[in-house]
Design a protein around this motif. Structure first.
Motif, short mmCIF file in Angstrom:
data_model
loop_
_atom_site.label_atom_id
_atom_site.label_comp_id
_atom_site.label_asym_id
_atom_site.label_seq_id
_atom_site.Cartn_x
_atom_site.Cartn_y
_atom_site.Cartn_z
N GLU A 244 0.83 -1.21 0.00
CA GLU A 244 0.00 0.00 0.00
C GLU A 244 0.87 1.26 0.00
O GLU A 244 0.62 2.20 -0.76
CB GLU A 244 -0.93 -0.01 1.22
N ALA A 245 1.89 1.28 0.87
CA ALA A 245 2.76 2.45 0.94
C ALA A 245 3.55 2.63 -0.34
O ALA A 245 3.73 3.76 -0.83
CB ALA A 245 3.71 2.32 2.14
N ALA A 246 4.04 1.53 -0.92
CA ALA A 246 4.82 1.61 -2.15
C ALA A 246 3.98 2.15 -3.30
O ALA A 246 4.43 3.00 -4.08
CB ALA A 246 5.39 0.24 -2.50
N ARG A 247 2.75 1.67 -3.41
CA ARG A 247 1.88 2.13 -4.50
C ARG A 247 1.54 3.61 -4.32
O ARG A 247 1.49 4.37 -5.30
CB ARG A 247 0.62 1.27 -4.56
N GLU A 248 1.32 4.03 -3.08
CA GLU A 248 1.06 5.44 -2.81
C GLU A 248 2.26 6.31 -3.20
O GLU A 248 2.10 7.46 -3.61
CB GLU A 248 0.71 5.65 -1.34
N ALA A 249 3.46 5.74 -3.07
CA ALA A 249 4.68 6.47 -3.43
C ALA A 249 4.98 6.42 -4.92
O ALA A 249 5.94 7.04 -5.39
CB ALA A 249 5.87 5.91 -2.65
N GLY A 250 4.18 5.66 -5.67
CA GLY A 250 4.35 5.59 -7.11
C GLY A 250 5.11 4.38 -7.60
O GLY A 250 5.40 4.28 -8.80
N ASP A 251 5.42 3.44 -6.72
CA ASP A 251 6.16 2.24 -7.13
C ASP A 251 5.21 1.18 -7.69
O ASP A 251 4.07 1.06 -7.24
CB ASP A 251 6.92 1.65 -5.94
N PRO A 252 5.71 0.35 -8.62
CA PRO A 252 4.89 -0.73 -9.19
C PRO A 252 4.91 -1.97 -8.30
O PRO A 252 5.51 -3.00 -8.64
CB PRO A 252 5.55 -0.99 -10.55
N ALA A 253 4.27 -1.89 -7.14
CA ALA A 253 4.26 -3.00 -6.19
C ALA A 253 2.92 -3.74 -6.28
O ALA A 253 1.87 -3.12 -6.50
CB ALA A 253 4.48 -2.48 -4.77
N GLU A 254 2.98 -5.06 -6.08
CA GLU A 254 1.77 -5.88 -6.12
C GLU A 254 1.78 -6.86 -4.97
O GLU A 254 2.84 -7.40 -4.59
CB GLU A 254 1.67 -6.65 -7.44
N LEU A 255 0.61 -7.11 -4.40
CA LEU A 255 0.44 -8.08 -3.33
C LEU A 255 -0.24 -9.32 -3.90
O LEU A 255 -1.27 -9.22 -4.57
CB LEU A 255 -0.41 -7.49 -2.21
N HIS A 256 0.34 -10.49 -3.65
CA HIS A 256 -0.19 -11.75 -4.14
C HIS A 256 -0.49 -12.64 -2.94
O HIS A 256 0.44 -13.14 -2.27
CB HIS A 256 0.81 -12.44 -5.07
N GLU A 257 -1.77 -12.83 -2.66
CA GLU A 257 -2.13 -13.69 -1.53
C GLU A 257 -2.08 -15.14 -1.96
O GLU A 257 -2.62 -15.52 -3.00
CB GLU A 257 -3.52 -13.34 -1.03
N THR A 258 -1.41 -15.95 -1.15
CA THR A 258 -1.27 -17.36 -1.48
C THR A 258 -1.72 -18.20 -0.29
O THR A 258 -2.21 -17.67 0.72
CB THR A 258 0.19 -17.68 -1.87
N ALA A 259 -1.57 -19.50 -0.40
CA ALA A 259 -1.99 -20.42 0.66
C ALA A 259 -0.76 -21.13 1.23
O ALA A 259 0.33 -21.08 0.66
CB ALA A 259 -2.98 -21.44 0.12
N GLY A 260 -0.96 -21.77 2.36
CA GLY A 260 0.12 -22.55 2.95
C GLY A 260 0.85 -21.82 4.06
O GLY A 260 0.56 -20.66 4.37
N ASP A 261 1.82 -22.51 4.66
CA ASP A 261 2.55 -21.94 5.78
C ASP A 261 3.77 -21.15 5.31
O ASP A 261 3.96 -20.94 4.11
CB ASP A 261 2.94 -23.03 6.79
N HIS A 262 4.59 -20.74 6.25
CA HIS A 262 5.73 -19.88 5.97
C HIS A 262 6.72 -20.53 5.02
O HIS A 262 7.38 -19.84 4.22
CB HIS A 262 6.42 -19.57 7.31
#
Length: 285
Positions: A244-262
């Motif tokens: 969220e902060a990166a996108r607000e700053a103008g960076d091409p950041a994306e969040l990818h939600e996945t499954a499973g443990d660490h």
């Protein structure tokens, strides 16, 4: 400096030091035939996790590096100085005890040196790597270090510092500790952040500002943050807040939600890891 080559099935492995300390080395994984007419898809710097602690080593990155090389990439599985165990737990206010050779700033210097050493890998192997096609794949604390390293070029441009020899073209962060201040407030992994930084943020605000990816935005580099809400070792919110902060700053950041443990993120064959490799391929088309 000495280095040894080992072959494993269709992958060639070679351990190469980038500095004099015993922990300053990387292991280069190359597809069999690389440098003999077979083009590489690009280079992936694999940065292992373990909350920056001495007990965890680059062995964690070997399965990923083998898999990447089998899929046509050069993989540079990077070791670096880590902070010793037990710091940040016994002193008042979370003050860190003395820690081996790692921690701030040595750990960060090593990651920068290790990435930049890719410019000289041909001196060891005879295989040239394109410095314009290098990305990082970092897990947990390694995700933090990968995103921090990706910001070196932008930080140097803002401050008049020396530009990196090998700037990263992108990062895939696997459950990365991308909000260092939040991780410190949560006292994750028995005060791992204070252990890394040599004390609490209240006593080292300038150092935390330099080490926290949230404070170094924008970096101008694509960051794909892959994270599962089921992760019990690194909270999903650390990736969400960074993106969220990166996108607000103008960076091409994306969040990818996945499954499973660490650890599904670093286990070839698991859906979470396969997502990460697909994102690496997207960064290196």
């Amino acid at each position: 400096m000495n280095h040894a080559a080992v072959n494993h099935a269709s992958v060639n492995r070679e351990r190469i030091p980038y500095g004099p300390h015993p922990d300053q080395w990387g292991e280069l994984f190359l597809p069999d035939g690389a440098g003999a007419g077979m083009p590489l898809r690009g280079t992936v710097v694999v940065i292992h996790g373990g909350y920056w602690r001495k007990a965890y080593t680059a062995e964690l990155g070997v399965p990923e590096a083998l898999d990447l090389a089998e899929h046509g990439f050069a993989a540079w599985n990077l070791e670096y100085r880590r902070a010793g165990a037990g710091a940040g737990t016994g002193g008042p206010g979370g003050r860190a005890a003395p820690t081996d050779d790692g921690g701030w700033p040595a750990t960060f210097r090593d990651v920068a040196m290790g990435i930049d050493h890719l410019a000289h890998v041909a001196d060891h192997t005879g295989v040239g790597l394109d410095p314009a096609r290098v990305v990082a794949l970092g897990h947990s604390a390694g995700g933090h270090l990968a995103v921090w390293a990706a910001g070196r070029a932008a930080y140097a441009a803002r401050t008049g510092g020396e530009a990196p020899a090998v700037p990263l073209a992108g990062v895939v962060s696997q459950a990365g500790i991308l909000d260092l201040a939040a991780a410190h407030r949560l006292r994750l992994s028995n005060d791992a952040v204070a252990n890394l930084m040599g004390g609490p943020e209240s006593e080292r605000p300038a150092e935390y500002a330099l080490a926290d990816p949230m404070r170094r935005l924008p970096i101008g580099v694509p960051v794909h943050a892959v994270h599962s809400r089921a992760d019990e070792d690194a909270p999903f919110e650390l990736s969400r807040r960074y993106v969220e902060a990166a996108r607000e700053a103008g960076d091409p950041a994306e969040l990818h939600e996945t499954a499973g443990d660490h650890f599904a993120l670093i286990t070839p064959g698991e859906e979470a890891y396969e997502t990460c490799r697909a994102l690496v391929a997207r960064l290196l088309p």
